[in-house]
Design a protein around this motif. Sequence first.
Motif, short mmCIF file in Angstrom:
data_model
loop_
_atom_site.label_atom_id
_atom_site.label_comp_id
_atom_site.label_asym_id
_atom_site.label_seq_id
_atom_site.Cartn_x
_atom_site.Cartn_y
_atom_site.Cartn_z
N ILE A 87 0.85 -1.18 0.00
CA ILE A 87 0.00 0.00 0.00
C ILE A 87 0.89 1.23 0.00
O ILE A 87 1.88 1.29 0.71
CB ILE A 87 -0.95 0.00 1.22
CG1 ILE A 87 -1.78 1.29 1.28
CG2 ILE A 87 -0.22 -0.14 2.54
CD1 ILE A 87 -3.23 1.07 1.08
N MET A 88 0.53 2.19 -0.84
CA MET A 88 1.29 3.44 -0.90
C MET A 88 0.50 4.52 -0.19
O MET A 88 -0.65 4.78 -0.54
CB MET A 88 1.47 3.87 -2.37
CG MET A 88 2.60 3.23 -3.12
SD MET A 88 2.73 1.46 -2.99
CE MET A 88 2.74 0.98 -4.68
N PRO A 126 -12.68 9.24 -0.70
CA PRO A 126 -13.33 8.77 -1.93
C PRO A 126 -13.00 7.32 -2.25
O PRO A 126 -12.03 6.77 -1.70
CB PRO A 126 -12.78 9.71 -3.00
CG PRO A 126 -11.60 10.38 -2.42
CD PRO A 126 -11.75 10.35 -0.94
N GLY A 128 -11.68 3.91 -4.07
CA GLY A 128 -10.46 3.57 -4.79
C GLY A 128 -9.19 4.17 -4.23
O GLY A 128 -8.17 4.22 -4.90
N THR A 129 -9.23 4.63 -2.97
CA THR A 129 -8.03 5.23 -2.39
C THR A 129 -7.31 4.27 -1.45
O THR A 129 -6.38 4.68 -0.75
CB THR A 129 -8.37 6.53 -1.65
OG1 THR A 129 -9.49 6.29 -0.78
CG2 THR A 129 -8.75 7.64 -2.62
N GLY A 130 -7.76 3.03 -1.40
CA GLY A 130 -7.01 2.02 -0.64
C GLY A 130 -7.49 1.80 0.78
O GLY A 130 -6.76 1.24 1.60
N LYS A 131 -8.72 2.17 1.09
CA LYS A 131 -9.21 1.99 2.46
C LYS A 131 -9.28 0.51 2.84
O LYS A 131 -8.78 0.10 3.88
CB LYS A 131 -10.59 2.66 2.64
CG LYS A 131 -10.57 4.16 2.43
CD LYS A 131 -11.92 4.81 2.67
CE LYS A 131 -12.97 4.43 1.64
NZ LYS A 131 -12.64 4.89 0.27
N SER A 132 -9.91 -0.28 1.97
CA SER A 132 -10.03 -1.71 2.27
C SER A 132 -8.66 -2.37 2.30
O SER A 132 -8.37 -3.19 3.18
CB SER A 132 -10.90 -2.41 1.22
OG SER A 132 -12.18 -1.82 1.20
N LEU A 133 -7.83 -1.99 1.34
CA LEU A 133 -6.49 -2.57 1.28
C LEU A 133 -5.71 -2.23 2.55
O LEU A 133 -5.04 -3.09 3.14
CB LEU A 133 -5.77 -2.00 0.04
CG LEU A 133 -4.34 -2.48 -0.20
CD1 LEU A 133 -4.30 -3.98 -0.44
CD2 LEU A 133 -3.72 -1.74 -1.37
N GLU A 184 -18.23 0.24 4.43
CA GLU A 184 -19.48 0.89 4.00
C GLU A 184 -20.32 1.32 5.20
O GLU A 184 -21.52 1.04 5.25
CB GLU A 184 -20.32 -0.05 3.12
CG GLU A 184 -19.55 -0.84 2.10
CD GLU A 184 -19.31 -0.09 0.80
OE1 GLU A 184 -20.06 0.87 0.54
OE2 GLU A 184 -18.37 -0.44 0.08
N GLY A 283 -5.86 5.57 -6.70
CA GLY A 283 -4.93 4.45 -6.80
C GLY A 283 -5.46 3.32 -7.67
O GLY A 283 -4.72 2.72 -8.45
N ALA A 284 -6.76 3.06 -7.53
CA ALA A 284 -7.36 1.97 -8.30
C ALA A 284 -7.33 2.30 -9.80
O ALA A 284 -7.11 1.41 -10.63
CB ALA A 284 -8.78 1.71 -7.82
N GLU A 287 -3.83 1.75 -11.04
CA GLU A 287 -3.62 0.30 -11.14
C GLU A 287 -4.28 -0.25 -12.40
O GLU A 287 -3.68 -1.01 -13.16
CB GLU A 287 -4.20 -0.41 -9.91
CG GLU A 287 -4.07 -1.91 -10.01
CD GLU A 287 -4.72 -2.66 -8.84
OE1 GLU A 287 -5.57 -2.06 -8.15
OE2 GLU A 287 -4.38 -3.83 -8.64
#
Length: 373
Positions: A87-88, A126, A128-133, A184, A283-284, A287
Amino acid sequence: MEVDKSLISALIESAMSADYTGVRRVGGQIAKRLAEQNDLEGAKALQSLLRKRGVPLQASGYAEALPRDAGSRLPLIEEGQWPTTPIMLGGEAGHTISQFIEDAKHIGLLAEKGVSARLGLLLYGPPGTGKSLLAGHIAASLKRPFYIVRLDSLISSRLGETAKNIRGIFEFVPTRNAVLFLDEMDAIAKLRDDRHELGELKRVVNTVLQGLDSLTDDVVTIGATNHPHLLDPAIWRRFPYKVEMTLPEEEVRRSLWQHFLFQNSDKREESDLLARASDGLNGADIENIALAARRRSILGNREPSLAQILLAVQSSRAGNPRLLTNRELDTVDKKTLTLFLHDKAGVKVADIAGIVGVSRQMVHRYLKEAEHG
Ligand SMILES: Nc1ncnc2c1ncn2[C@@H]1O[C@H](COP(=O)(O)OP(=O)(O)OP(=O)(O)O)[C@@H](O)[C@H]1O
Ligand SMILES: [Mg+2]
């Protein structure tokens, strides 16, 4: 071989609770011990066993223990894998996260001194910013099992069932030294619609609050939402650590391109340029564009040019990445790309000519044409 009794008990304990994460962790320690004792074959054999995926929990019977929705019989909670991709993070988020992990690791000591905080972290920002990751990474660095609850999936059309589902989750988790990821979170607020009885929202919010309050100190809770303003203030307060996950800044975008497109080979200039050009993408998106480019280079006859990738970046919007095609750039593409590189990425004329594949005179001409309308 000589292996600690404590390791063997830990292994059995993990196995009995169908905790693959634990089995892998302890198994890895045993393999390491074997290697230290020069039993390299034994260590290797163990490691290859540990690489197996493990029987899906559904088949093992363990899934029966997972709370389910009474109507649909679908599980309300799922065990996630620890992520394998990095993760970045930008500086500020990274700082809070390391602090959170540090506190979680030493919660025993902090509690003893009377300065423990509730281990609740809220990630908002927002898509696709890597929250789940990131939530998965936190579980991995704490070496804890990772339980994912999507709050929108708990919402039942049957009266009273939503609150019951939520209670089921909170009763289940504290029994396993886990990271509980409530994804969510804003789904709760959406109960304010006409399908639901008026009291339902209040009841559900209260159930969540009670659930959060019932957790023991050492349970790590991570909440995620795209709409923090919809969260009930009382829920908001239950998460003392908060991290805003913003669209990636230039430095982070550079690492994303480096990783996803160039697989960390040394392409400093190209990733600098892509980082500047991709302002506003998440990020998504990066990718997705990068992987599309790599797919094209594997399946096509030749590598996609930097120009094709930049053109895809140019026509993408956050959350709506445009994937690149194999076709040659036509004149319209060349003009678009020239303007984009000149205006948005601040690239010099000579460099634009090189990237787009036209003469400098042509670049000047495109720019002039654009000026005059
Ligand atoms: N900062 C990042 N570093 C590395 N990968 C990232 C980053 N942001 C996004 N990605 C990539 O995009 C994918 C999607 O991100 P993720 O699902 O974590 O976003 P999210 O913030 O949870 O989105 P949503 O709000 O839609 O649930 C990740 O699995 C990862 O591959
Ligand atoms: Mg997510």
